[in-house]
Design a protein around this motif. Structure first.
Motif, PDB file in Angstrom:
ATOM      1  N   VAL A 116      35.532  84.730  69.893  1.00 30.21           N
ATOM      2  CA  VAL A 116      34.098  84.516  70.096  1.00 30.21           C
ATOM      3  C   VAL A 116      33.369  85.395  69.081  1.00 30.21           C
ATOM      4  CG1 VAL A 116      32.164  84.625  71.719  1.00 30.21           C
ATOM      5  CG2 VAL A 116      34.468  84.028  72.544  1.00 30.21           C
ATOM      6  N   VAL A 117      32.900  84.779  68.025  1.00 28.98           N
ATOM      7  CA  VAL A 117      32.325  85.537  66.910  1.00 28.98           C
ATOM      8  C   VAL A 117      30.895  85.958  67.206  1.00 28.98           C
ATOM      9  CG1 VAL A 117      31.707  85.426  64.460  1.00 28.98           C
ATOM     10  CG2 VAL A 117      33.837  84.359  65.268  1.00 28.98           C
ATOM     11  N   ASP A 118      30.121  85.071  67.807  1.00 31.92           N
ATOM     12  CA  ASP A 118      28.695  85.331  68.012  1.00 31.92           C
ATOM     13  C   ASP A 118      28.407  85.747  69.454  1.00 31.92           C
ATOM     14  OD1 ASP A 118      28.061  84.556  65.376  1.00 31.92           O
ATOM     15  OD2 ASP A 118      28.105  82.437  65.975  1.00 31.92           O
ATOM     16  N   GLU A 119      27.794  86.899  69.623  1.00 32.71           N
ATOM     17  CA  GLU A 119      27.291  87.402  70.897  1.00 32.71           C
ATOM     18  C   GLU A 119      28.310  87.328  72.032  1.00 32.71           C
ATOM     19  OE1 GLU A 119      23.611  85.541  71.874  1.00 32.71           O
ATOM     20  OE2 GLU A 119      22.624  86.188  70.037  1.00 32.71           O
ATOM     21  N   GLY A 156      27.049  88.539  75.425  1.00 31.96           N
ATOM     22  CA  GLY A 156      26.202  87.590  76.129  1.00 31.96           C
ATOM     23  C   GLY A 156      27.011  86.531  76.847  1.00 31.96           C
ATOM     24  N   VAL A 157      28.101  86.087  76.235  1.00 30.06           N
ATOM     25  CA  VAL A 157      28.972  85.101  76.877  1.00 30.06           C
ATOM     26  C   VAL A 157      29.570  85.693  78.152  1.00 30.06           C
ATOM     27  CG1 VAL A 157      31.109  83.769  76.635  1.00 30.06           C
ATOM     28  CG2 VAL A 157      29.481  83.902  74.728  1.00 30.06           C
ATOM     29  N   VAL A 158      30.084  86.913  78.055  1.00 32.15           N
ATOM     30  CA  VAL A 158      30.648  87.572  79.238  1.00 32.15           C
ATOM     31  C   VAL A 158      29.592  87.710  80.318  1.00 32.15           C
ATOM     32  CG1 VAL A 158      31.742  89.663  80.125  1.00 32.15           C
ATOM     33  CG2 VAL A 158      32.361  88.815  77.852  1.00 32.15           C
ATOM     34  N   ALA A 159      28.398  88.119  79.934  1.00 32.14           N
ATOM     35  CA  ALA A 159      27.323  88.342  80.909  1.00 32.14           C
ATOM     36  C   ALA A 159      26.941  87.055  81.635  1.00 32.14           C
ATOM     37  CB  ALA A 159      26.102  88.934  80.211  1.00 32.14           C
ATOM     38  N   ARG A 160      26.958  85.922  80.925  1.00 37.24           N
ATOM     39  CA  ARG A 160      26.581  84.659  81.569  1.00 37.24           C
ATOM     40  C   ARG A 160      27.622  84.218  82.598  1.00 37.24           C
ATOM     41  NH1 ARG A 160      24.541  83.884  76.396  1.00 37.24           N
ATOM     42  NH2 ARG A 160      26.279  82.614  75.619  1.00 37.24           N
ATOM     43  N   TYR A 161      28.885  84.435  82.311  1.00 35.61           N
ATOM     44  CA  TYR A 161      29.906  84.136  83.330  1.00 35.61           C
ATOM     45  C   TYR A 161      29.779  85.102  84.506  1.00 35.61           C
ATOM     46  CZ  TYR A 161      32.322  80.711  80.444  1.00 35.61           C
ATOM     47  OH  TYR A 161      32.634  79.590  79.713  1.00 35.61           O
ATOM     48  N   SER A 211      36.273  97.529  68.728  1.00 32.99           N
ATOM     49  CA  SER A 211      36.595  98.883  69.153  1.00 32.99           C
ATOM     50  C   SER A 211      36.478  99.026  70.662  1.00 32.99           C
ATOM     51  CB  SER A 211      35.633  99.873  68.484  1.00 32.99           C
ATOM     52  OG  SER A 211      34.320  99.695  69.012  1.00 32.99           O
ATOM     53  N   LYS A 212      36.970 100.134  71.169  1.00 31.69           N
ATOM     54  CA  LYS A 212      36.860 100.396  72.608  1.00 31.69           C
ATOM     55  C   LYS A 212      35.400 100.460  73.030  1.00 31.69           C
ATOM     56  CE  LYS A 212      38.749 103.300  76.270  1.00 31.69           C
ATOM     57  NZ  LYS A 212      39.621 104.467  76.584  1.00 31.69           N
ATOM     58  N   GLN A 213      34.558 101.046  72.204  1.00 34.47           N
ATOM     59  CA  GLN A 213      33.130 101.107  72.513  1.00 34.47           C
ATOM     60  C   GLN A 213      32.524  99.709  72.600  1.00 34.47           C
ATOM     61  OE1 GLN A 213      30.896 103.525  69.791  1.00 34.47           O
ATOM     62  NE2 GLN A 213      28.947 103.202  70.838  1.00 34.47           N
ATOM     63  N   ASP A 214      32.928  98.818  71.702  1.00 41.11           N
ATOM     64  CA  ASP A 214      32.437  97.442  71.746  1.00 41.11           C
ATOM     65  C   ASP A 214      32.844  96.769  73.055  1.00 41.11           C
ATOM     66  OD1 ASP A 214      31.338  97.602  69.184  1.00 41.11           O
ATOM     67  OD2 ASP A 214      33.181  96.892  68.227  1.00 41.11           O
ATOM     68  N   VAL A 215      34.102  96.937  73.445  1.00 40.47           N
ATOM     69  CA  VAL A 215      34.608  96.283  74.650  1.00 40.47           C
ATOM     70  C   VAL A 215      33.942  96.858  75.895  1.00 40.47           C
ATOM     71  CG1 VAL A 215      36.683  95.713  75.977  1.00 40.47           C
ATOM     72  CG2 VAL A 215      36.784  95.788  73.477  1.00 40.47           C
ATOM     73  N   GLU A 216      33.666  98.145  75.884  1.00 37.29           N
ATOM     74  CA  GLU A 216      32.967  98.752  77.021  1.00 37.29           C
ATOM     75  C   GLU A 216      31.625  98.080  77.275  1.00 37.29           C
ATOM     76  OE1 GLU A 216      32.898 102.805  75.773  1.00 37.29           O
ATOM     77  OE2 GLU A 216      34.748 103.326  76.856  1.00 37.29           O
ATOM     78  N   GLU A 217      30.967  97.628  76.204  1.00 34.64           N
ATOM     79  CA  GLU A 217      29.681  96.928  76.356  1.00 34.64           C
ATOM     80  C   GLU A 217      29.847  95.643  77.158  1.00 34.64           C
ATOM     81  OE1 GLU A 217      26.238  94.762  73.586  1.00 34.64           O
ATOM     82  OE2 GLU A 217      27.871  95.899  72.651  1.00 34.64           O
ATOM     83  N   PHE A 218      30.971  94.946  76.953  1.00 37.26           N
ATOM     84  CA  PHE A 218      31.215  93.701  77.682  1.00 37.26           C
ATOM     85  C   PHE A 218      31.351  93.946  79.186  1.00 37.26           C
ATOM     86  CE2 PHE A 218      33.819  92.231  73.736  1.00 37.26           C
ATOM     87  CZ  PHE A 218      32.657  92.207  72.984  1.00 37.26           C
ATOM     88  N   LEU A 219      31.771  95.153  79.547  1.00 41.00           N
ATOM     89  CA  LEU A 219      32.086  95.474  80.939  1.00 41.00           C
ATOM     90  C   LEU A 219      30.920  96.125  81.673  1.00 41.00           C
ATOM     91  CD1 LEU A 219      35.595  96.962  80.114  1.00 41.00           C
ATOM     92  CD2 LEU A 219      35.168  94.766  81.252  1.00 41.00           C
ATOM     93  N   CYS A 220      29.812  96.255  80.994  1.00 46.25           N
ATOM     94  CA  CYS A 220      28.645  96.909  81.592  1.00 46.25           C
ATOM     95  C   CYS A 220      28.231  96.193  82.882  1.00 46.25           C
ATOM     96  CB  CYS A 220      27.494  96.908  80.591  1.00 46.25           C
ATOM     97  SG  CYS A 220      26.018  97.778  81.158  1.00 46.25           S
ATOM     98  N   GLY A 221      28.030  96.948  83.945  1.00 45.91           N
ATOM     99  CA  GLY A 221      27.599  96.387  85.222  1.00 45.91           C
ATOM    100  C   GLY A 221      28.716  96.044  86.171  1.00 45.91           C
TER     101      GLY A 221
END
Length: 266
Positions: free
Chosen positions: A165-168, A171-176, A218-228
């Motif tokens: 998933v190249v773009d956002e 946001g994709v994770v958040a919508r699911y 990076s780990k920091q990037d992935v942590e953003e996906f897990l927010c909330g």
């Protein structure tokens, strides 16, 4: 790959190496062709891609067991599933409780054709032909609506797919996540350059050769996906070590260090 290596297949079109069938071969499955096996064997000689595939599949099995046995979840949405080959989600879940329902999602028509053949006799499992980034289309699809009731706890699995998933991707994770009710589970893995940058760069180049963009993060990037999410212990770690409980798949240190994994409660 020489042009002469292609031929017409039962699923239509020319037979060329296919990422999902390569993954199937790495896992010991039977849903691959000679052209896939040739490329897979060449790749295995260069770096431990088969071990990496087994690491990801082992993580997925552990998550499914956790969902069914400890959280009472009986509904699974497996995004970017590939071919539901050896150790797949519906077999892992339905071996514990046959009433478990599973919806696989993949955008590749060859993969979907294979999967539909495999699942034709299983009323509690289906595959949806869609891009996972089109969240609305996935959630509204008749097979999704038939098998999953989002007012009940559901597990969404994003195992190995987010690097594509190249773009956002956040946001994709958040919508699911927004579609899930309380006590649902969201599990993901993600390729990273943090530990083994040279190995992962080889994977990026292999994907590019096959016409796919692959984005390690990076780990920091992935942590953003897990927010909330309420992360289950041990949090965001290397997927090979997430609640491994002695089930490490015998991968090399390189393979073990290439992918993060985490599971969170909504």
């Amino acid at each position: 790959m020489q042009d002469g290596s292609t031929r017409v297949t039962a699923h239509g079109g020319s037979e060329r190496p296919n990422v999902a069938r390569l993954f199937d071969y790495y896992l010991g499955g039977a849903h691959n062709f000679a052209v896939d096996r040739e490329v897979a064997e060449e790749t295995i000689k260069k770096f431990p891609v088969a071990e990496m595939a087994r690491t990801i599949r082992s993580f997925s099995r552990r998550v499914v067991r956790l969902c069914v046995e400890e959280h009472g979840i009986r509904q699974f949405l497996d995004l970017g599933s590939g071919i539901p080959t050896a150790g797949n989600v519906h077999e892992a879940a339905q071996s514990i409780d046959p009433s478990c329902s599973v919806v696989y999602v993949d955008h590749d028509p060859v993969t979907v054709a294979h999967a539909r053949t495999m699942l034709r006799d299983n009323l509690n499992a289906a595959i949806v032909h869609s891009d996972i980034a089109d969240v609305g289309a996935v959630l509204r699809h008749p097979e999704t609506r038939r098998l999953i009731d989002f007012t009940r706890p559901t597990a969404v699995l994003m195992v190995g797919i987010l690097p594509y998933v190249v773009d956002e991707p956040a946001g994709v994770v958040a919508r699911y996540r927004a579609a899930l009710c309380e006590d649902s589970v969201l599990a993901l893995t993600h390729l990273t350059r943090d530990v083994e940058p040279q190995l992962v760069q080889q994977l990026v180049e292999l994907a590019d050769d096959m016409g796919s963009a692959l984005v390690p993060r990076s780990k920091q990037d992935v942590e953003e996906f897990l927010c909330g999410l309420r992360l289950l212990e041990p949090g965001l770690v290397l997927a090979a070590h997430w609640r491994a409980d002695g089930e490490l798949p015998g991968a090399s240190a390189e393979a073990d260090s290439s992918t993060y994994g985490a599971v969170g409660l909504v």
